[in-house]
Design an enzyme around this catalytic site. Structure first.
Site, PDB file in Angstrom:
ATOM      1  N   ASP A  35       1.133  -1.265  -0.131  1.00  0.00           N
ATOM      2  CA  ASP A  35       0.015   0.081  -0.013  1.00  0.00           C
ATOM      3  C   ASP A  35       0.985   1.139   0.038  1.00  0.00           C
ATOM      4  O   ASP A  35       1.319   1.601   1.113  1.00  0.00           O
ATOM      5  CB  ASP A  35      -0.869  -0.045   1.331  1.00  0.00           C
ATOM      6  CG  ASP A  35      -2.077   1.076   1.432  1.00  0.00           C
ATOM      7  OD1 ASP A  35      -1.583   2.172   0.563  1.00  0.00           O
ATOM      8  OD2 ASP A  35      -2.894   0.994   1.943  1.00  0.00           O
ATOM      9  N   GLU A 127       1.290   2.343  13.259  1.00  0.00           N
ATOM     10  CA  GLU A 127       0.380   2.062  12.136  1.00  0.00           C
ATOM     11  C   GLU A 127      -0.810   1.401  12.733  1.00  0.00           C
ATOM     12  O   GLU A 127      -0.775   0.261  12.881  1.00  0.00           O
ATOM     13  CB  GLU A 127       0.932   1.721  10.970  1.00  0.00           C
ATOM     14  CG  GLU A 127      -0.111   1.777   9.694  1.00  0.00           C
ATOM     15  CD  GLU A 127      -1.144   0.831   9.408  1.00  0.00           C
ATOM     16  OE1 GLU A 127      -2.327   0.844  10.227  1.00  0.00           O
ATOM     17  OE2 GLU A 127      -0.937  -0.279   8.969  1.00  0.00           O
ATOM     18  N   GLU A 136     -10.632  -3.622  14.949  1.00  0.00           N
ATOM     19  CA  GLU A 136      -9.328  -4.299  15.216  1.00  0.00           C
ATOM     20  C   GLU A 136      -8.048  -3.279  15.176  1.00  0.00           C
ATOM     21  O   GLU A 136      -6.957  -3.796  14.884  1.00  0.00           O
ATOM     22  CB  GLU A 136      -9.140  -5.381  14.093  1.00  0.00           C
ATOM     23  CG  GLU A 136     -10.015  -6.536  14.086  1.00  0.00           C
ATOM     24  CD  GLU A 136      -9.585  -7.717  13.209  1.00  0.00           C
ATOM     25  OE1 GLU A 136      -8.652  -7.516  12.583  1.00  0.00           O
ATOM     26  OE2 GLU A 136     -10.226  -8.864  13.401  1.00  0.00           O
ATOM     27  N   HIS A 286      -5.364   0.056   1.384  1.00  0.00           N
ATOM     28  CA  HIS A 286      -5.703  -1.455   1.572  1.00  0.00           C
ATOM     29  C   HIS A 286      -6.892  -1.251   2.707  1.00  0.00           C
ATOM     30  O   HIS A 286      -7.782  -2.262   2.705  1.00  0.00           O
ATOM     31  CB  HIS A 286      -4.552  -2.100   2.271  1.00  0.00           C
ATOM     32  CG  HIS A 286      -4.373  -1.765   3.383  1.00  0.00           C
ATOM     33  ND1 HIS A 286      -3.462  -0.864   4.056  1.00  0.00           N
ATOM     34  CD2 HIS A 286      -4.697  -2.419   4.656  1.00  0.00           C
ATOM     35  CE1 HIS A 286      -3.362  -0.701   5.201  1.00  0.00           C
ATOM     36  NE2 HIS A 286      -4.006  -1.740   5.768  1.00  0.00           N
TER      37      HIS A 286
END
Length: 351
Positions: A35, A127, A136, A286
């Site tokens: 990505d 990240e 999540e 993504h």
């Protein structure tokens, strides 16, 4: 990933194990590294903050393959503690050696909630974002690290997150529903009765992660929430909510809402902050977008007001999963509401 069997609420230990196991396969790391928007934005942000990183101590929360830690070492960090809970940490050790930064980057296997660092840190990089920002996500872990390990006046990369919503018209879904009316002409068998069944299956209560085409967006996006990573608390994350108001661009049939996020990095060396955006108007990431399908389309005309409130909260199925509840109204129509969730792969597999 799916499991047969009845869903049940899993204990936190099993939830965490399933979550971390999902990051032990190469595919998810390939998707993230490939990505370009994600990886290059982080690289640019780290090097743009080199004055805050040079000669300083950095903590990388959820380091994965270690790429962000290596960026920090390349930007001049004195020491980088790369904390990673899943087995990909073993690969990160090799990647760090391969890039000759093993004297700077230390891979620590474990969760940030359980590991002990030898010192406080000047910078936290992570990240942490998930689908629709919070599904999540590791934000709770980042906040734990902030409160325990970050020095006063320290830097968090990224430092702010924002959530947006906009009405859309997804023609693919309507084509799929209409398909069942075309079967008779193709094969001589009338299957139009399948359309109602298809609608229940497609326009259900799932949060659909998909790419929204720019031309399908029907209004300017409305921001409904902002998170300041220097001050937001875990308690506040249990229910992130906000109101929104949009006006439709023109005549169309709204059949869904699209939710997306941005994160912002401070860039002292530049006039403007650096933004990583998952907006449909920007290059695809993504994360794509979160699509929330309405039970039936609503016709709008130019400047029809679309108002409502979005609430994102933890799912009863698991603390890492989110639900999105939307109250909404179109023009003078009666207010409606619907609750959505991402399908849970943590079913009970009888093992």
């Amino acid at each position: 990933m799916s499991h047969a069997g009845k869903k049940r609420k899993l204990d936190k230990t099993r939830q965490d194990r399933l979550y971390f196991d999902s990051y032990s396969d190469v595919t998810i790391h390939e998707d993230m590294i490939a990505d370009h928007v994600r990886t290059n934005t982080y690289r640019t942000a780290i090097f743009s903050n080199s004055e805050s990183i040079k000669g300083k101590v950095v903590l990388d929360v959820g380091a994965g393959t270690g790429v962000l830690s290596i960026f920090c070492a390349q930007a001049g960090a004195k020491k980088v503690y790369a904390v990673e809970a899943c087995s990909i940490a073993e690969q990160a050790v090799e990647i760090v050696k391969q890039n000759n930064v093993e004297e700077i980057v230390e891979i620590i296997r474990g969760t940030v909630e359980t590991v002990e660092l030898p010192e406080k840190v000047d910078v936290i990089v992570s990240e942490w974002m998930g689908y629709a920002l919070l599904h999540e996500s590791m934000l709770n872990s980042v906040l734990f690290a902030r409160d325990k390990w970050l020095k006063p006046g320290g830097v968090i990369l990224p430092s702010r997150a924002e959530l947006f919503i906009t009405p859309i018209s997804d023609p693919v879904v309507e084509d799929r529903l209409y398909f069942w009316y075309t079967v008779k002409d193709r094969y001589g068998v009338d299957m139009s009765s399948m359309s109602d069944f298809a609608q229940k299956c497609i326009k259900n209560s799932d949060i659909t992660v998909n790419t929204v085409a720019m031309e399908d967006v029907l209004s300017h996006p409305a921001r409904f929430a902002e998170l300041d990573l220097y001050s937001v608390t875990v308690e506040e994350l249990r229910a992130v909510k906000g109101r929104f108001t949009c006006e439709s661009f023109g005549s169309a049939a709204v059949n869904a809402f699209c939710v997306y996020f941005t994160v912002t990095f401070p860039c002292p060396e530049k006039a403007e902050s650096l933004v990583l955006s998952t907006c449909p108007f920007n290059p695809e990431t993504h994360w794509k977008q979160a699509v929330l399908y309405l039970d039936s389309p609503v016709e709008v005309v130019q400047d029809t007001p679309i108002t409502g409130e979005v609430s994102m909260f933890t799912s009863e199925e698991g603390s890492r999963h989110i639900c999105i509840h939307v109250d909404y109204s179109f023009g003078e129509e009666k207010r409606q509401s619907k609750t959505f969730s991402i399908p849970d792969w943590t079913s009970d597999p009888q093992s």
